[in-house]
Each structure stands twice: as C-alpha cells, then as structure tokens.
Design a protein around this motif. Sequence first.
Motif, PDB file in Angstrom:
ATOM      1  N   VAL A 112       0.868  -1.182   0.000  1.00  0.00           N
ATOM      2  CA  VAL A 112       0.000   0.000   0.000  1.00  0.00           C
ATOM      3  C   VAL A 112       0.907   1.235   0.000  1.00  0.00           C
ATOM      4  O   VAL A 112       1.834   1.300   0.793  1.00  0.00           O
ATOM      5  N   THR A 132      -6.278  -5.255   2.117  1.00  0.00           N
ATOM      6  CA  THR A 132      -7.075  -4.094   1.711  1.00  0.00           C
ATOM      7  C   THR A 132      -7.813  -3.471   2.892  1.00  0.00           C
ATOM      8  O   THR A 132      -8.066  -2.274   2.889  1.00  0.00           O
ATOM      9  N   MET A 137      -6.309  -0.392   4.310  1.00  0.00           N
ATOM     10  CA  MET A 137      -6.533   0.892   3.631  1.00  0.00           C
ATOM     11  C   MET A 137      -7.781   1.585   4.192  1.00  0.00           C
ATOM     12  O   MET A 137      -7.775   2.789   4.433  1.00  0.00           O
ATOM     13  N   LYS A 195      -3.042   3.697  -2.518  1.00  0.00           N
ATOM     14  CA  LYS A 195      -3.229   2.720  -3.603  1.00  0.00           C
ATOM     15  C   LYS A 195      -2.447   1.476  -3.249  1.00  0.00           C
ATOM     16  O   LYS A 195      -1.516   1.529  -2.433  1.00  0.00           O
ATOM     17  N   MET A 196      -2.839   0.373  -3.886  1.00  0.00           N
ATOM     18  CA  MET A 196      -2.136  -0.888  -3.609  1.00  0.00           C
ATOM     19  C   MET A 196      -1.600  -1.486  -4.898  1.00  0.00           C
ATOM     20  O   MET A 196      -2.238  -1.386  -5.945  1.00  0.00           O
ATOM     21  N   ARG A 197      -0.397  -2.063  -4.787  1.00  0.00           N
ATOM     22  CA  ARG A 197       0.136  -2.864  -5.880  1.00  0.00           C
ATOM     23  C   ARG A 197       0.817  -4.081  -5.265  1.00  0.00           C
ATOM     24  O   ARG A 197       1.066  -4.101  -4.055  1.00  0.00           O
ATOM     25  N   LEU A 253      -7.357   0.185  -6.179  1.00  0.00           N
ATOM     26  CA  LEU A 253      -6.770  -1.098  -6.579  1.00  0.00           C
ATOM     27  C   LEU A 253      -6.498  -1.162  -8.082  1.00  0.00           C
ATOM     28  O   LEU A 253      -6.298  -2.248  -8.635  1.00  0.00           O
TER      29      LEU A 253
END
Lengths: 315, 415
Positions: free
Chosen positions: B151, B273, B276, B289-291, B360
């Motif tokens: 995140v 998640t 977040m 944001k997440m990767r 996402l």
Amino acid sequence: MPQRTRIVRPVSHSLSPPRPAAGLAGIRLSQRAPLAWAIPGIVLCLLFHYVAVVAGAWYAFTDWNGLSAPSFIGLANFVEILGNRNALGALVNTLLLASVFVVGCNVVGLGLAIGLHRTLRSRFALRSLFFAPVVMSPLAVAYIWQFILDARGPLNAMLGNLGLRSLQKVWLGDPNIALWSVCLVMIWQFSGLCMAFYLAGLQSIPVELDEAASVDGATASRRFWRITFPLLAPAATVSISMTTILGLRAFDQVMALTRGGPGFASETLATAIFKETFVNGRFGYGAAFALILTVLILLVSAVQLAVLRAREKRL
Amino acid sequence: MKHQTRLGRIASICLAGCALSVLTAGAALAQTQVRLLAPASGSGVGFAAIAEKFNAAQSDVKVEIQRVPSGESYAQAMFTQLQAGAGADLIFTNAGYGAPESMLPLAEAGQLADLTDRAFAAEFPPERVAEYWSDGKLYGLPLSLTNVGLVYNVDLLAQNGLTPPETFEELLALCDKAVSLNKSAVGIAGSSPFYFYEAVAVGTVFVEDPDWSEKRTAGETTFAGTPGWTAAFERVKTMLDRQCFPVGVQAITPPQLFADIAAGNVLMAVGPTTLMGAVVNMNPAITLKMRPFPNDAAERTAAMSVYNDALSVNAKSANQDAAFAFLDYLSQPEQMAEFVKLAGGTAPADAAAGAFPPALEDMVPFYAEGRVHTVPHHAWREPAVRGVLISSGGAFLAGSKTAAEFVADLDAAWK
C-alpha cells in the motif's frame, strides 16, 4: 435422651475448655449445625470451581482440537511440552517474571507504606494516588504504557532531550528487554496494592514500641529492622502470596504490551495457553499448559505460605 | 347508571389491551430470531447494516448481530459457543484452513451446514473458491475479495518525486531515499507479520511453484527444502539492514501501523485491503493505492488475494431455514455491494468482472494476466504454521532468529 437430639444450650461462660469430641458422631449439635449449614455452599463451590477445573484437566491428556471428539493420548502433551524449547522458555519466563515482580512490587510497596504511614500531611491523598492504578483495568494500563514505551514514544523522546540517547531502547521489541518492560508495568500497577497491605500492617504495630526504642537511643534504621520489619511479617505473608499469584498468572499486560514477543522472548505460561488454545486450535495441548500452571501456582503458593507462616511464628 | 357506563368503558379498554397483547405475542411467536456472530469491526459493520435492511423488509425472520472483538477474541467466543452447544445460527468464518476461525476445519468437524443447494452456489464453483469446498460441498458464502500487497501513500511519494517500486531493487532504493527524508519506507505490523512474509514469499516461492502448498501438504517438499522460503527471509533481512522499516518494527501493532500511515511517517506499508479502509477512516484526506509486493523483476511480480471473509450456517442451528433466508438475501448483488462498501474489500461480482475501485487499479493488469496467487496460509491445515510466521517472524525481525531457524520452526509446526 440421645446425644444427637440434645437441646442446644446457651453459650457457657465457664472458663473450662469444651470437652474434645470423639469423631463426627461425637460432635455436639451446636458444633455440627454450622457444618450442616455450610454444606450447600461447599457443594456449590466444589461444583462450580473445582469440578470444572478437574474436568478441564482431563483434556490435558487428549488431542482435542476444540471441535472433534477428543482422543486420549496419555502424557504425550506433557512430553511435547518438555521437549519444546519455546514451552520451557515460557515456563522460565513465568518464574523469572513472577520472582522479579514479587520482589519489586513488595520493595516499592513497603517503601511507599513507610513513607506514607505517618508524618506527611498529604499522606491520605498520596495513598489514594498510589493505590489508583490497582483499580484500573490491566489492559487500559498496558495500552497507556505501550504508548509510553513505544520506540518513538515519550520515554525515548525524554531520554533524547536529556542527552541520554545511549539509554534509548526498543523497550517492547528488544528480546533482552521486553519481559522486563512488562514487569516494570506490572510493578507500577500493583505496588499500590502491596502498599495497602503494609500500611494495614504498620497501623497494627503499637506506637509505644517504636517510641520506647527511640527513648532507649535506637536509630531509625535499627528500629525499623528490629521492631517494624519483624512485626510486619503477617502483612508480608499476605502481600507476597498475592503478588506471587498475580505474577505467575500474568496475562493481560503481556498480551497487550508484547503478545509474548518478539518471538517467544516475553511468552509466559498464561499467554502460551491462550495462543495454543485459541490461535493454534490445540485445546488439549493448551489444557496441558494450563494444568502445569495450576500445579505450579498451587505448589509455589503452598510452599511459600508454609515458609512465611513459619517465619511469622519464629518472629 | 353513570357508574356502570364507566365500568363498561374500563372493561372495554382492558379487553382491547388484552387482545392487542395476544396479537403482539402471536406475531412475536411467529417471527424467527436468528443470531449472527461477527467480529466487531469490518464485516460486523457490514452485517449490521444489511441485517437492519433485511429486518425491515420482512417480518418472518429477525436477524440479531452479536459483535465480539476481532482476532483471537472472536475465535475464543466462537469456539466457546460451539462447544457449549450455543453456537450462533450464522457464523462469520474465514476461507480454507490456517486460522482459528477457518471454515474447513469447522465443516470437517460437522459444525457447518452444507450450502451446495443454495442458488448462489453456482456463482462460486470450486475452480473459483477452492477454499470454500470440502468433499464436494460448499460451506460458506464468499463476501469480499481481500488483496494483500504494498500500500503506498500517493501524495507523499509524489511530493518527494518518487514512484512506487516495480522491483525489489527499486524498493531498496526507496528505503535509502526514505532514510534521507527522515521517514521509513515500509511499515508493517511487526507484532503479527504473517501477511508480510507471505507477500514476500509469493515472489520467491509461489511464482516459481504455484502448487507449493499442495506439495507441502502431500509431504513432497518442506520449508527448509525450498530455497524460495530462505530467499524470502533473506530479502527481509536485507530490508532490515537497509533500514526500510521504522525503529522497533517487531513491536508495531496493527493500530500503530494504521496511525503511522495516516500520519505520513511511512511511505508504504504491506497489508490487506482492510488496512486501507482503517487508515482512510483515520485520515480521510489521504490517498492510498495498492500494488503487489515487488519481486526481483517486474514481470515476475504477482498479486496475492483470497475471498477471506465468509458467512456460514451452523449445522446444529434450529433455525436453519431462517438463516438460509438471510444468506440468500445477502448474496444478492445489491446487498453484496453495500456490504463491501462498509466492510472493505471488493464484491465478488466486481472481482469477477475485473471492476476494481481506483485504489486497486494497479492490481488490474495482474488479474487480467492471471498473475494472482491465493494467500498461502489458507491452504495450510495446521493453524500453528501461521502462528510460527507470527512468533518466529517477530523474532526474525528482532534479530534473535536466523533464516535457517525460521524455516526449521515452520516445518516443525507442520504436523
């Protein structure tokens, strides 16, 4: 008229001691009646306190996972505990934590009691102040201290501001310190309890003894070690026994501050029981840990009480 | 006469009152009460909102939510109730194995009802949610897809002219940059770091061998015998040496991590998640944001997710039909969408369509290319293995365990 239906007479004021009863049948009605009245209470106590404990102990000899039917596996759980370095570590941590907690709590408590026994005008307010943490929830206390002891928390900030950077530590994350940080929090919370026990003991000591020794020229230190300290033996017995039990079953503070970590550095028997049972789902293994802790508390308390009572008689 | 009239009125009122009481009691008797056991936060919030709607929409069934603290406290409450024969009618569960509240051990012990005949079962075949099936039977309604990854604070990175890392080397370079900014690059919940280790291991173990967990279950491999696990722990050691984490990372709890991210003390964090949502609740102005956690090369990086949160029905419930009615209601797309809005995660229908929220959007290409692995511990039958990722994982972060000792502990926990 048979003895068991004898009419209860009013209490005699005779100075002669009552005749010893010969067995249960020989107990006079006046002596038997209170025993009979206590039976319902004793039965309920056994039912709700001890039968449950004994029934729970049976699971220590099973492989119960909390869901399926348990199978009897004999001493396998205990053998596994004895062969598990982390389990033995939890046992050692429990004993170390309890020992240092008992000593620390009683020394600080005794110091506070002596300081707040007489002379100070604000002693009543100060007693309440020092006793207040005892009535607070251990979890709430632990969370406050978690904030204080955080690596970037107020304690390290204060040390930095005082130019003592070398003393800054990761109080809850250093495997060499974590257990002692928990111990410090426990001592902070429960020293007020020891203070209350010792204050009660101090108030039962006749002032004349101290004054007479003072007139005879005894120094304050000599008066304390020769008069006050020996006469505090009954208070010490209660205080040490209580803090030993609190120390051996430490759970809330450990879970909230370190969760037994890092790794197993601050794991105690009580936290190991919880983790094995509810995190790893090994209810039988957790019950074996619980049985060990119960026996340990019983043994330590019994030995300690015997030693302290003998000391009381000696003094 | 006047007196008689007054008496008559009083009698009429009494009769009317009695009749009303009888009617009310009758209605109450006809209504089936259903209890749903859920964690206090996350899913519990979602269940409460859906139950309120459900209760208002019909009068036959009333769903009451019993919320207990999340984590071990939830497992403790659930086990105690089930052991006492007082289990809730509807039980919040987790996918697969590996955690105390996992669904499949409960199902295999006969505690959960078979849901294979429900209409929604067709949407969740074993190919999609293997973690919900045992012996050809479905045991839970998947509620949301939980992604686990890196995140990042979009604005904080941009303000410092930085971009999210696509490779592990880029991540290490960010660590050096963060130190120069007097911040930490990566925050993790070091007191419970199992997700973090699994996120790293996806790249070193599961990209190489997607069936590793099945092979471990079959006894065909071990943690110590798989170089990828040691490589994962060595990567973590490198991150420690490069000061990627905040000081005392091994003691950081999830709430402390949330506060660190919300306050901008860390550039990035590793977690699910749900993390977040918790951070945005603390600081609504933050953009996260997440990767996926980066691997040695961008093309070898993979995402990690699972339909973690589920709702199951107690096999011993006396109100199974009423419980099924609520489950059917919740499984409708409209209710599912509302549920995830409150509880976090991605609704199953959206996940299937690849319609992820903006936070996402970096994950979308990985789903499109099928570069997604399930969260490993859900396939591990022994919860103690995840327990070792927490305990020995903490010791490893504290420097009191080596990678070799760590993998040995994991194998020892695998009975």
